[in-house]
Design a protein around this motif. Structure first.
Motif, short mmCIF file in Angstrom:
data_model
loop_
_atom_site.label_atom_id
_atom_site.label_comp_id
_atom_site.label_asym_id
_atom_site.label_seq_id
_atom_site.Cartn_x
_atom_site.Cartn_y
_atom_site.Cartn_z
N LEU A 69 0.84 -1.20 0.00
CA LEU A 69 0.00 0.00 0.00
C LEU A 69 0.88 1.25 0.00
O LEU A 69 1.94 1.27 0.65
CB LEU A 69 -0.89 0.05 1.24
N ALA A 70 0.41 2.29 -0.66
CA ALA A 70 1.15 3.55 -0.68
C ALA A 70 1.30 4.12 0.73
O ALA A 70 2.33 4.72 1.07
CB ALA A 70 0.43 4.56 -1.57
N SER A 71 0.25 3.93 1.55
CA SER A 71 0.32 4.46 2.92
C SER A 71 1.47 3.80 3.69
O SER A 71 2.20 4.46 4.43
CB SER A 71 -1.02 4.24 3.64
N ASN A 72 1.65 2.49 3.50
CA ASN A 72 2.78 1.80 4.15
C ASN A 72 4.11 2.29 3.57
O ASN A 72 5.11 2.42 4.30
CB ASN A 72 2.69 0.29 3.94
N ALA A 73 4.13 2.53 2.27
CA ALA A 73 5.37 2.96 1.61
C ALA A 73 5.86 4.28 2.21
O ALA A 73 7.04 4.44 2.54
CB ALA A 73 5.13 3.11 0.11
N LEU A 74 4.94 5.21 2.39
CA LEU A 74 5.33 6.53 2.93
C LEU A 74 5.88 6.39 4.35
O LEU A 74 6.91 6.97 4.69
CB LEU A 74 4.12 7.47 2.94
N ARG A 75 5.20 5.61 5.17
CA ARG A 75 5.62 5.52 6.57
C ARG A 75 6.92 4.74 6.73
O ARG A 75 7.79 5.13 7.50
CB ARG A 75 4.52 4.89 7.41
N THR A 76 7.04 3.65 5.98
CA THR A 76 8.28 2.86 6.13
C THR A 76 9.47 3.65 5.59
O THR A 76 10.57 3.57 6.13
CB THR A 76 8.16 1.50 5.40
N GLY A 77 9.24 4.43 4.53
CA GLY A 77 10.32 5.26 3.99
C GLY A 77 10.81 6.25 5.03
O GLY A 77 12.01 6.44 5.23
N ARG A 78 9.88 6.85 5.71
CA ARG A 78 10.24 7.85 6.73
C ARG A 78 11.01 7.19 7.89
O ARG A 78 12.01 7.73 8.38
CB ARG A 78 8.98 8.52 7.25
N VAL A 79 10.54 6.02 8.31
CA VAL A 79 11.22 5.32 9.42
C VAL A 79 12.67 5.01 9.04
O VAL A 79 13.60 5.26 9.82
CB VAL A 79 10.46 4.02 9.81
N ALA A 80 12.88 4.51 7.82
CA ALA A 80 14.26 4.19 7.38
C ALA A 80 15.11 5.46 7.37
O ALA A 80 16.23 5.47 7.89
CB ALA A 80 14.23 3.57 5.99
N GLY A 81 14.56 6.53 6.82
CA GLY A 81 15.32 7.79 6.73
C GLY A 81 15.74 8.29 8.10
O GLY A 81 16.91 8.67 8.32
N GLU A 82 14.80 8.28 9.04
CA GLU A 82 15.11 8.77 10.39
C GLU A 82 16.19 7.90 11.04
O GLU A 82 17.10 8.41 11.71
CB GLU A 82 13.86 8.76 11.28
N ASN A 83 16.13 6.60 10.84
CA ASN A 83 17.14 5.72 11.43
C ASN A 83 18.51 5.94 10.80
O ASN A 83 19.53 5.89 11.48
CB ASN A 83 16.71 4.26 11.32
N ILE A 84 18.52 6.21 9.51
CA ILE A 84 19.80 6.45 8.82
C ILE A 84 20.49 7.70 9.36
O ILE A 84 21.71 7.74 9.53
CB ILE A 84 19.58 6.51 7.29
N VAL A 85 19.71 8.74 9.70
CA VAL A 85 20.34 9.95 10.24
C VAL A 85 20.59 9.85 11.75
O VAL A 85 21.03 10.80 12.38
CB VAL A 85 19.51 11.23 9.93
N GLY A 86 20.30 8.71 12.33
CA GLY A 86 20.65 8.49 13.73
C GLY A 86 19.51 8.63 14.72
O GLY A 86 19.72 8.50 15.93
N ASN A 87 18.29 8.95 14.23
CA ASN A 87 17.13 8.98 15.14
C ASN A 87 16.55 7.59 15.19
O ASN A 87 15.89 7.16 14.25
CB ASN A 87 16.05 9.94 14.62
#
Ligand code: FAD
Ligand code: NAD
Length: 443
Positions: free
Chosen positions: A297-315
């Motif tokens: 689902l697109a809704s899952n895509a948006l949220r999982t993308g954000r979670v990965a991004g935040e973890n990559i920057v150290g959050n």
């Protein structure tokens, strides 16, 4: 400076890029084989069915937005392979030029691919999928031709039902096929899909359920489809029998889920700690199931993308998990669902009970009122809510399903819901509204 390479820049890749680029000290390279960015395929049926005038609003961002934030953007470039040990991505441009990008962190956002029915004749012309923007454009142009009269849609899931409506709105004869005996079988119980099937039939869509296609026939273009039960003249076939995760680049390196999706934890990290996977190519954590599953689902895509991004920057943030909430609106008949139906719960070995209500939203004395139908599904032992389905022919009931989504995420029980403080005002609600009533009636 951490260098992140993101492969695939549709919803999941874009969400990851945005989350990373909102922080300083980050280098981001985005690689995409298409030319366009951010196509909302969920709007295709609206556009092709002429419920909206133009396709332009279905793109919500472009490469310039990301270049302005400091990203290096490579479009019309396909990643061919990844050297996970040396941490280098190898790609090729549409002109045939080979390019390489090294990385510290890699985000796989390669999405999903439509499943093709494995039957003879599938290579004939006028047989298409409906996923990419270009496929939508092609279908739209085909609908312009008067000689394209009979449209067969294979698969009465979300895409199939929406495209069947779109084709009907463009004046075509529509034949809708599904292997199972009703529409939308993965999301709703028959109590809801019976209404939708009646709605489809009343609008002139020919329903062919429990009927598997055995062959596509024609000389150059498709002319006929042959099923177990009959032969039908067709001018265009739209295949919509589901997606599978696009795992081509890392299937031999990463741990996979049963259907081939990249197995991720709640930080979106794969079995290689420097590699994240997001969106349709990755698994999700289901709160209803209390375990890992796959939901495209697109809704899952948006949220999982954000979670990965935040973890990559150290959050270090964790995904709260998903409920697979979804909705559909066909010829004014609205249906929404979250979590599991009674039928789908059984497939996942969840022992459930359910409570139903058909009601009006407001007290009977109100002149303008709305119909509503609700089923709440709860686990037999724990009594926690694991799903809800709703429909209405008159009103937008979508906000209520978001509440059920939160209830599943927070493991609210059916008994807690009965006494929930829902306000009373005749313009909106009965003193006990339908949600309380359904919960209080639960066995
Ligand atoms: C017709 C239709 C209607 C839909 N309606 C809804 C809806 O109403 N609500 C909803 O929630 N979901 C809907 N969906 C599902 C939703 O579109 C997908 O879940 C979503 O697109 C997933 O996003 P993604 O970024 O993970 O993957 P994708 O959208 O599949 O994007 C993956 C990207 O990766 C690129 N890529 C892949 N491999 C490579 C490579 N090797 N090199 C470079 N680039 C690569 C692809 O070109 C693509 O741009 C719909 C889908 C369709 C087709
Ligand atoms: N409104 C929305 O939220 C929305 C809209 C469109 C797509 N999507 C998502 O996009 C993804 C793909 O959508 P989809 O419609 O392709 O998949 P789907 O899973 O929704 O439906 C596929 C349908 O094809 C049927 N089927 C499977 N094999 C078949 C066969 N060989 N012959 C005939 N029928 C067969 C299944 O019974 C099912 O009804 C899904 O994850 C869906 O949730 C969501």
């Amino acid at each position: 400076m951490t260098k992140t390479v993101i492969i695939g820049t549709n919803h999941a890749g874009l969400a990851a890029a945005n989350a990373i680029l909102d922080h300083s000290g980050q280098e981001v390279v985005m690689i995409e084989r298409n030319e366009n960015f951010s196509y909302l395929s969920c709007g295709t049926a609206l556009w092709v069915g002429r419920q909206i005038e133009s396709v332009d609003g279905l793109f919500y961002t472009n490469r310039e937005d990301f270049e302005a934030k400091g990203a290096k953007v490579r479009t019309k470039t396909t990643v061919e392979n990844i050297d996970f040990e040396g941490k280098v991505v190898h790609a090729v441009t549409q002109q045939g030029e080979k390019v390489e990008e090294s990385y510290d962190k890699l985000v796989l956002a390669t999405g999903s691919v439509p499943i093709s029915p494995k039957v003879p004749g599938r290579e004939l012309k006028n047989i298409t999928f409906m996923k990419k923007y270009e496929e939508g454009q092609n279908i739209d142009q085909m609908f312009e031709h008067e000689e394209i009269k009979n449209i067969a849609v294979i698969g009465a899931g979300y895409i199939g039902v929406e495209m069947a409506e779109a084709a009907k709105r463009r004046g075509k004869n529509v034949l809708l096929f599904d292997a199972l005996d009703r529409c939308l079988p993965s999301y709703y119980d028959p109590w809801f899909t019976d209404d939708m099937d009646k709605n489809l039939a009343e609008h002139g869509i020919e329903l062919h359920y429990g009927e598997l296609v055995k062959e596509y026939k024609g000389t150059d273009k498709v002319e006929q489809i042959i099923t177990e039960k009959g032969e039908y003249e067709v001018d265009l076939v739209i295949n919509a029998i589901g997606f599978s995760p696009n795992n081509q680049l890392a299937k031999d390196h990463l741990e996979l889920f049963a259907n081939g999706a990249y197995l991720v934890d709640r930080h979106q990290q794969t079995s290689d700690p420097d590699v994240y996977a997001v969106g349709d190519c990755a698994t999700v954590y289901s709160n209803a199931l209390q375990g890992t599953t796959y939901i495209a689902l697109a809704s899952n895509a948006l949220r999982t993308g954000r979670v990965a991004g935040e973890n990559i920057v150290g959050n270090s943030i964790e995904s709260p998990g998903v409920q697979g909430s979804n909705g559909i609106s066909i010829f004014g008949h609205h249906m929404v669902s979250t979590g599991y139906s009674v039928e789908s719960a059984a497939k996942f070995d969840l022992d459930v009970k359910y409570t139903d209500i058909e009601d009006t939203q407001k007290p009977e004395f109100m002149k303008e009122n709305d119909d509503v139908k609700l089923r709440i599904v709860y686990e037999a032992n724990s009594r926690r809510i694991v799903g809800a389905q709703m429909s209405s022919t008159t009103s937008d009931i979508s906000m209520a399903i978001h509440m059920f989504s939160l209830a599943i995420e927070r493991q609210v029980t059916i008994d807690e819901l009965g006494m929930l403080d829902t306000f009373f005002l005749p313009h909106f609600n009965q003193p006990y509204n339908y949600i309380n009533k359904a919960a209080l009636a639960a066995e």
